[in-house]
Scaffold this active site. Structure first.
Site, PDB file in Angstrom:
ATOM      1  N   PRO A 176       0.790  -1.231   0.000  1.00  0.00           N
ATOM      2  CA  PRO A 176       0.000   0.000   0.000  1.00  0.00           C
ATOM      3  C   PRO A 176       0.823   1.283   0.000  1.00  0.00           C
ATOM      4  CG  PRO A 176      -0.216  -1.179   2.083  1.00  0.00           C
ATOM      5  CD  PRO A 176       0.484  -2.101   1.135  1.00  0.00           C
ATOM      6  N   ASN A 177       0.337   2.199  -0.795  1.00  0.00           N
ATOM      7  CA  ASN A 177       0.862   3.573  -0.924  1.00  0.00           C
ATOM      8  C   ASN A 177       2.172   3.677  -1.683  1.00  0.00           C
ATOM      9  OD1 ASN A 177      -1.291   4.924   0.471  1.00  0.00           O
ATOM     10  ND2 ASN A 177      -0.511   3.958   2.339  1.00  0.00           N
TER      11      ASN A 177
ATOM     12  N   ARG B 132       5.531  12.404  -2.687  1.00  0.00           N
ATOM     13  CA  ARG B 132       5.578  13.018  -1.352  1.00  0.00           C
ATOM     14  C   ARG B 132       6.689  12.362  -0.546  1.00  0.00           C
ATOM     15  NH1 ARG B 132       1.415  12.569   2.387  1.00  0.00           N
ATOM     16  NH2 ARG B 132       2.676  14.050   3.531  1.00  0.00           N
TER      17      ARG B 132
ATOM     18  N   TYR C 250      11.605   8.486   1.436  1.00  0.00           N
ATOM     19  CA  TYR C 250      11.499   7.378   0.476  1.00  0.00           C
ATOM     20  C   TYR C 250      12.260   7.599  -0.826  1.00  0.00           C
ATOM     21  CZ  TYR C 250       7.882   5.923   3.739  1.00  0.00           C
ATOM     22  OH  TYR C 250       7.215   5.538   4.874  1.00  0.00           O
TER      23      TYR C 250
ATOM     24  N   ASN D 238       8.124  -5.558  -0.852  1.00  0.00           N
ATOM     25  CA  ASN D 238       8.034  -4.448   0.093  1.00  0.00           C
ATOM     26  C   ASN D 238       6.560  -4.374   0.477  1.00  0.00           C
ATOM     27  OD1 ASN D 238       7.819  -2.119   1.542  1.00  0.00           O
ATOM     28  ND2 ASN D 238       9.088  -0.878   0.172  1.00  0.00           N
TER      29      ASN D 238
ATOM     30  N   ALA E  43       3.060  -0.764   4.813  1.00  0.00           N
ATOM     31  CA  ALA E  43       2.553  -0.792   6.192  1.00  0.00           C
ATOM     32  C   ALA E  43       2.042  -2.172   6.606  1.00  0.00           C
ATOM     33  CB  ALA E  43       1.454   0.255   6.354  1.00  0.00           C
TER      34      ALA E  43
ATOM     35  N   HIS F 275       3.857  -4.450   9.191  1.00  0.00           N
ATOM     36  CA  HIS F 275       3.720  -4.310  10.645  1.00  0.00           C
ATOM     37  C   HIS F 275       2.396  -4.847  11.165  1.00  0.00           C
ATOM     38  CE1 HIS F 275       7.032  -1.816   9.512  1.00  0.00           C
ATOM     39  NE2 HIS F 275       6.258  -0.922   8.929  1.00  0.00           N
TER      40      HIS F 275
ATOM     41  N   ASP G 294       1.513 -15.675   6.287  1.00  0.00           N
ATOM     42  CA  ASP G 294       1.095 -17.063   6.028  1.00  0.00           C
ATOM     43  C   ASP G 294       1.198 -17.401   4.540  1.00  0.00           C
ATOM     44  OD1 ASP G 294       0.616 -17.561   8.693  1.00  0.00           O
ATOM     45  OD2 ASP G 294      -1.544 -17.245   8.581  1.00  0.00           O
TER      46      ASP G 294
ATOM     47  N   GLU H 116      12.698  -9.468   1.725  1.00  0.00           N
ATOM     48  CA  GLU H 116      11.864  -8.331   2.147  1.00  0.00           C
ATOM     49  C   GLU H 116      12.700  -7.058   1.978  1.00  0.00           C
ATOM     50  OE1 GLU H 116      10.681  -8.708   6.228  1.00  0.00           O
ATOM     51  OE2 GLU H 116       9.800  -6.692   6.310  1.00  0.00           O
TER      52      GLU H 116
ATOM     53  N   HIS I 182      12.723  -2.749   2.334  1.00  0.00           N
ATOM     54  CA  HIS I 182      12.140  -1.464   2.745  1.00  0.00           C
ATOM     55  C   HIS I 182      13.048  -0.358   2.247  1.00  0.00           C
ATOM     56  CE1 HIS I 182       9.162  -3.345   5.261  1.00  0.00           C
ATOM     57  NE2 HIS I 182      10.110  -4.168   5.657  1.00  0.00           N
ATOM     58  N   LEU I 183      12.441   0.663   1.715  1.00  0.00           N
ATOM     59  CA  LEU I 183      13.230   1.815   1.240  1.00  0.00           C
ATOM     60  C   LEU I 183      13.933   2.498   2.410  1.00  0.00           C
ATOM     61  CD1 LEU I 183      10.330   2.988  -0.979  1.00  0.00           C
ATOM     62  CD2 LEU I 183      12.588   2.496  -1.908  1.00  0.00           C
TER      63      LEU I 183
ATOM     64  N   ARG J  88      13.134   4.465  12.692  1.00  0.00           N
ATOM     65  CA  ARG J  88      11.883   5.225  12.626  1.00  0.00           C
ATOM     66  C   ARG J  88      11.001   4.936  13.850  1.00  0.00           C
ATOM     67  NH1 ARG J  88       9.306   4.882   6.903  1.00  0.00           N
ATOM     68  NH2 ARG J  88       8.245   6.704   7.765  1.00  0.00           N
TER      69      ARG J  88
ATOM     70  N   ARG K 193       7.204   0.642  13.595  1.00  0.00           N
ATOM     71  CA  ARG K 193       7.751   0.128  12.323  1.00  0.00           C
ATOM     72  C   ARG K 193       8.896  -0.859  12.557  1.00  0.00           C
ATOM     73  NH1 ARG K 193       5.427   3.609   8.371  1.00  0.00           N
ATOM     74  NH2 ARG K 193       5.082   5.678   9.240  1.00  0.00           N
TER      75      ARG K 193
HETATM   76  O1  CA2 Z   1      10.443   1.965   4.008  1.00  0.00           O
HETATM   77  C1  CA2 Z   1       9.604   1.302   3.392  1.00  0.00           C
HETATM   78  O2  CA2 Z   1       9.782   0.872   2.265  1.00  0.00           O
HETATM   79  C2  CA2 Z   1       8.219   1.054   4.031  1.00  0.00           C
HETATM   80  O3  CA2 Z   1       7.835  -0.287   3.720  1.00  0.00           O
HETATM   81  C3  CA2 Z   1       7.278   2.050   3.395  1.00  0.00           C
HETATM   82  C4  CA2 Z   1       5.877   2.034   4.006  1.00  0.00           C
HETATM   83  C5  CA2 Z   1       5.941   2.113   5.522  1.00  0.00           C
HETATM   84  O4  CA2 Z   1       4.636   1.969   6.077  1.00  0.00           O
HETATM   85  C6  CA2 Z   1       6.857   1.074   6.122  1.00  0.00           C
HETATM   86  O5  CA2 Z   1       6.899   1.267   7.517  1.00  0.00           O
HETATM   87  C7  CA2 Z   1       8.248   1.191   5.540  1.00  0.00           C
HETATM   88  C8  CA2 Z   1       5.053   3.235   3.534  1.00  0.00           C
HETATM   89  C9  CA2 Z   1       4.983   3.445   2.085  1.00  0.00           C
HETATM   90  C10 CA2 Z   1       4.333   4.780   1.873  1.00  0.00           C
HETATM   91  O6  CA2 Z   1       4.799   5.303   0.676  1.00  0.00           O
HETATM   92  C11 CA2 Z   1       4.696   6.644   0.491  1.00  0.00           C
HETATM   93  C12 CA2 Z   1       4.990   7.069  -0.769  1.00  0.00           C
HETATM   94  C13 CA2 Z   1       4.932   8.387  -1.075  1.00  0.00           C
HETATM   95  C14 CA2 Z   1       4.578   9.303  -0.109  1.00  0.00           C
HETATM   96  C15 CA2 Z   1       4.279   8.877   1.147  1.00  0.00           C
HETATM   97  C16 CA2 Z   1       4.336   7.523   1.458  1.00  0.00           C
END
Ligand code: CA2
Length: 152
Positions: A13-14, A21, A26, A77, A80, A83, A90, A101, A103-104, A110, A114
């Site tokens: 997600p996201n 942003r 990121y 990746n 969220a 967590h 599973d 796995e 993560h950026l 953080r 997280r």
């Molecule tokens: O660091 C990572 O790659 C995360 O998996 C990114 C997730 C975050 O919830 C994890 O704790 C760590 C969030 C991705 C949100 O992506 C955004 C992209 C553009 C602007 C804001 C958030």
């Protein structure tokens, strides 16, 4: 010539909002940039990649289930869901594939919520804090491991 091993690259997600942003956390690359870089590096490494992103936990679970027996590895990746999601954990355990796995950001630097990832239990390794390069590092790790298992 042997067919290229296939790696599924999943983003949760996201992550479709990357580059729009919070570049200080990121990075500036968009998801399309990251996927293009993965495709290019995968070709160099003799791998094929399939890239997918979803904001839905169920859709991610469905793609992981479909990878079993069809793909040779997964880079994920989970965003969220890292967590929160026992369902994705599973599905990854059932897949019986090498999993990396990614993560950026360095999730350990953080907020405390997280620091724990349910997904890490299914992962062979975790790469975090290297930004978009982490996906390339994951591909390289899987490529060398697949080459070693073919030699064995
Ligand atoms: O660091 C990572 O790659 C995360 O998996 C990114 C997730 C975050 O919830 C994890 O704790 C760590 C969030 C991705 C949100 O992506 C955004 C992209 C553009 C602007 C804001 C958030």
């Amino acid at each position: 010539m042997a067919t290229a091993a296939k790696i599924l690259i999943l983003n949760g997600p996201n992550l479709n909002m990357l580059g729009m942003r919070q570049p200080e956390i990121y990075g500036a690359a968009t998801l399309a940039d990251i996927e293009a870089a993965c495709e290019s590096r995968a070709t160099d490494l003799g791998l094929a990649v399939e890239c997918r992103q979803s904001n839905s936990e169920g859709e991610l679970v469905g793609w992981i289930q479909a990878a079993r027996g069809r793909m040779q590895g997964i880079i994920i990746n989970p965003g969220a869901y890292s967590h929160t999601s026992v369902a994705i954990l599973d599905a990854l355990l059932i897949a019986e594939l090498p999993i990396v796995e990614v993560h950026l950001s360095n999730i350990h630097q953080r907020e405390e919520f997280r620091h724990h990832s349910y997904i890490s239990k299914a992962a062979q390794g975790v790469i975090c804090g290297f930004g978009a390069r982490g996906y390339i590092m994951a591909l390289e790790a899987l490529a060398s491991q697949l080459a070693e298992s073919q030699d064995a």
